[in-house]
Write an enzyme that holds these catalytic residues in place. Structure first.
Site, mmCIF file in Angstrom:
data_model
loop_
_atom_site.group_PDB
_atom_site.id
_atom_site.type_symbol
_atom_site.label_atom_id
_atom_site.label_comp_id
_atom_site.label_asym_id
_atom_site.label_seq_id
_atom_site.Cartn_x
_atom_site.Cartn_y
_atom_site.Cartn_z
ATOM 1 N N ASP A 139 60.548 -2.462 -12.167
ATOM 2 C CA ASP A 139 61.979 -1.696 -12.048
ATOM 3 C C ASP A 139 62.746 -2.740 -11.658
ATOM 4 O OD1 ASP A 139 61.588 -2.187 -9.227
ATOM 5 O OD2 ASP A 139 61.797 -0.003 -8.923
ATOM 6 N N HIS A 140 63.872 -2.603 -11.391
ATOM 7 C CA HIS A 140 65.140 -3.648 -10.865
ATOM 8 C C HIS A 140 64.568 -4.480 -9.560
ATOM 9 C CE1 HIS A 140 65.843 0.333 -9.114
ATOM 10 N NE2 HIS A 140 66.571 -0.383 -8.149
ATOM 11 N N CYS B 236 57.340 -3.131 -7.919
ATOM 12 C CA CYS B 236 58.877 -2.789 -7.686
ATOM 13 C C CYS B 236 59.007 -3.080 -6.237
ATOM 14 C CB CYS B 236 58.764 -1.243 -7.594
ATOM 15 S SG CYS B 236 57.575 -0.262 -6.345
ATOM 16 N N THR C 111 58.536 -2.254 -3.194
ATOM 17 C CA THR C 111 57.470 -2.008 -2.355
ATOM 18 C C THR C 111 56.219 -2.009 -2.945
ATOM 19 O OG1 THR C 111 57.417 0.377 -2.391
ATOM 20 C CG2 THR C 111 58.784 -0.576 -0.535
ATOM 21 N N VAL D 14 54.893 0.611 -3.909
ATOM 22 C CA VAL D 14 54.291 2.017 -3.585
ATOM 23 C C VAL D 14 54.662 2.999 -4.839
ATOM 24 C CG1 VAL D 14 54.479 3.917 -2.154
ATOM 25 C CG2 VAL D 14 54.559 1.737 -1.169
ATOM 26 N N GLY D 15 55.912 2.894 -5.238
ATOM 27 C CA GLY D 15 56.300 4.149 -6.027
ATOM 28 C C GLY D 15 55.616 3.797 -7.577
ATOM 29 N N HIS E 132 35.069 -4.512 -5.672
ATOM 30 C CA HIS E 132 34.673 -3.316 -5.062
ATOM 31 C C HIS E 132 35.282 -2.044 -6.131
ATOM 32 C CE1 HIS E 132 33.453 -4.813 -0.897
ATOM 33 N NE2 HIS E 132 32.977 -5.315 -1.849
ATOM 34 N N ASN E 133 36.595 -2.117 -6.520
ATOM 35 C CA ASN E 133 37.170 -0.869 -7.004
ATOM 36 C C ASN E 133 37.377 -1.097 -8.595
ATOM 37 O OD1 ASN E 133 39.012 -1.779 -4.373
ATOM 38 N ND2 ASN E 133 37.804 0.114 -4.371
ATOM 39 N N ARG F 231 59.715 -7.373 -2.312
ATOM 40 C CA ARG F 231 60.013 -7.638 -0.911
ATOM 41 C C ARG F 231 59.411 -7.625 0.057
ATOM 42 N NH1 ARG F 231 65.991 -4.313 -0.068
ATOM 43 N NH2 ARG F 231 66.732 -4.768 -2.309
ATOM 44 N N ARG G 87 26.302 -0.871 -6.369
ATOM 45 C CA ARG G 87 26.791 0.442 -5.482
ATOM 46 C C ARG G 87 27.969 0.660 -5.717
ATOM 47 N NH1 ARG G 87 26.874 -3.987 -2.002
ATOM 48 N NH2 ARG G 87 28.666 -4.272 -0.523
ATOM 49 N N HIS G 88 29.128 -0.306 -5.929
ATOM 50 C CA HIS G 88 30.577 0.052 -6.399
ATOM 51 C C HIS G 88 30.769 0.716 -7.794
ATOM 52 C CE1 HIS G 88 31.260 -2.349 -3.105
ATOM 53 N NE2 HIS G 88 30.439 -3.392 -3.252
ATOM 54 N N ARG H 12 30.536 4.388 -7.237
ATOM 55 C CA ARG H 12 31.726 4.897 -6.499
ATOM 56 C C ARG H 12 32.725 5.072 -7.415
ATOM 57 N NH1 ARG H 12 29.956 1.066 -1.398
ATOM 58 N NH2 ARG H 12 28.269 2.199 -0.496
HETATM 59 C C1 RB5 Z 1 64.180 1.059 -5.599
HETATM 60 O O1 RB5 Z 1 65.161 1.287 -5.013
HETATM 61 C C2 RB5 Z 1 62.619 1.169 -4.917
HETATM 62 O O2 RB5 Z 1 62.730 2.475 -4.322
HETATM 63 C C3 RB5 Z 1 61.601 1.036 -5.737
HETATM 64 O O3 RB5 Z 1 61.651 -0.387 -6.305
HETATM 65 C C4 RB5 Z 1 60.103 1.001 -5.164
HETATM 66 O O4 RB5 Z 1 60.141 0.391 -4.276
HETATM 67 C C5 RB5 Z 1 59.766 2.616 -4.966
HETATM 68 O O5 RB5 Z 1 58.550 2.749 -4.467
#
Ligand code: RB5
Length: 143
Positions: free
Chosen positions: A8-9, A66, A68, A70-71, A99-100, A110, A133-134, A137
């Site tokens: 993403d951005h 992205c 983090t 995460v998303g 393993h995965n 960031r 074993r992996h 799983r």
């Molecule tokens: C975008 O602002 C931010 O939420 C996205 O890049 C990401 O980190 C989401 O998990």
């Protein structure tokens, strides 16, 4: 080896650095699924585009970025057959393959910065799944 990239951005700049880095390497073909600027976009679109390229076998691996990680990793992991690993260092990148049998690495632009992001990518694409074993799983995840 074919690799799909998506971001993403928040991940755009690191995705571009990864693209430059991988494009210089022999034997690697990079397919960029966007985004192509720092204009605000919604990360699921890019997570899904790369995940679909992996499950359809258009590519061998995916790399997602992205802010983090995460998303975009959560979005990718909604696609059946995807094992997207959110990695914060070379250790998690290595173990996610050993393993995965992770087929996508997700990075937080960031969180990591350029040098560590590239090191994670290098480790990820150069590490083979250990099996044994992996494999049992990972098979249970797929069931
Ligand atoms: C975008 O602002 C931010 O939420 C996205 O890049 C990401 O980190 C989401 O998990």
């Amino acid at each position: 080896m074919k690799i799909a990239l998506g971001a993403d951005h928040g991940g755009f700049e690191l995705k571009e650095k990864i693209k430059q880095h991988l494009s210089k390497k022999e034997g690697i073909e990079v397919i960029d699924k966007g985004t192509n600027s720092k204009e605000s976009v919604d990360y699921p679109k890019y997570g899904h585009a790369v995940a679909n390229a992996v499950v359809s076998k258009e590519v061998d691996f995916g790399i997602l970025v992205c802010t983090t990680g995460v998303g975009i990793s959560i979005a990718a992991n909604k696609i059946n057959g995807i094992r997207a690993a959110l990695c914060h260092n070379e250790y998690t990148a290595r173990l996610s393959r050993l393993h995965n049998d992770a087929n996508i690495i997700a990075l937080g632009a960031r969180v990591l910065g350029e040098d560590l992001g590239l090191a994670c990518v290098e480790t990820f694409i150069n590490t083979e799944f250990e099996g044994g074993r992996h494999a049992r799983r990972v098979g249970k995840i797929e069931q």
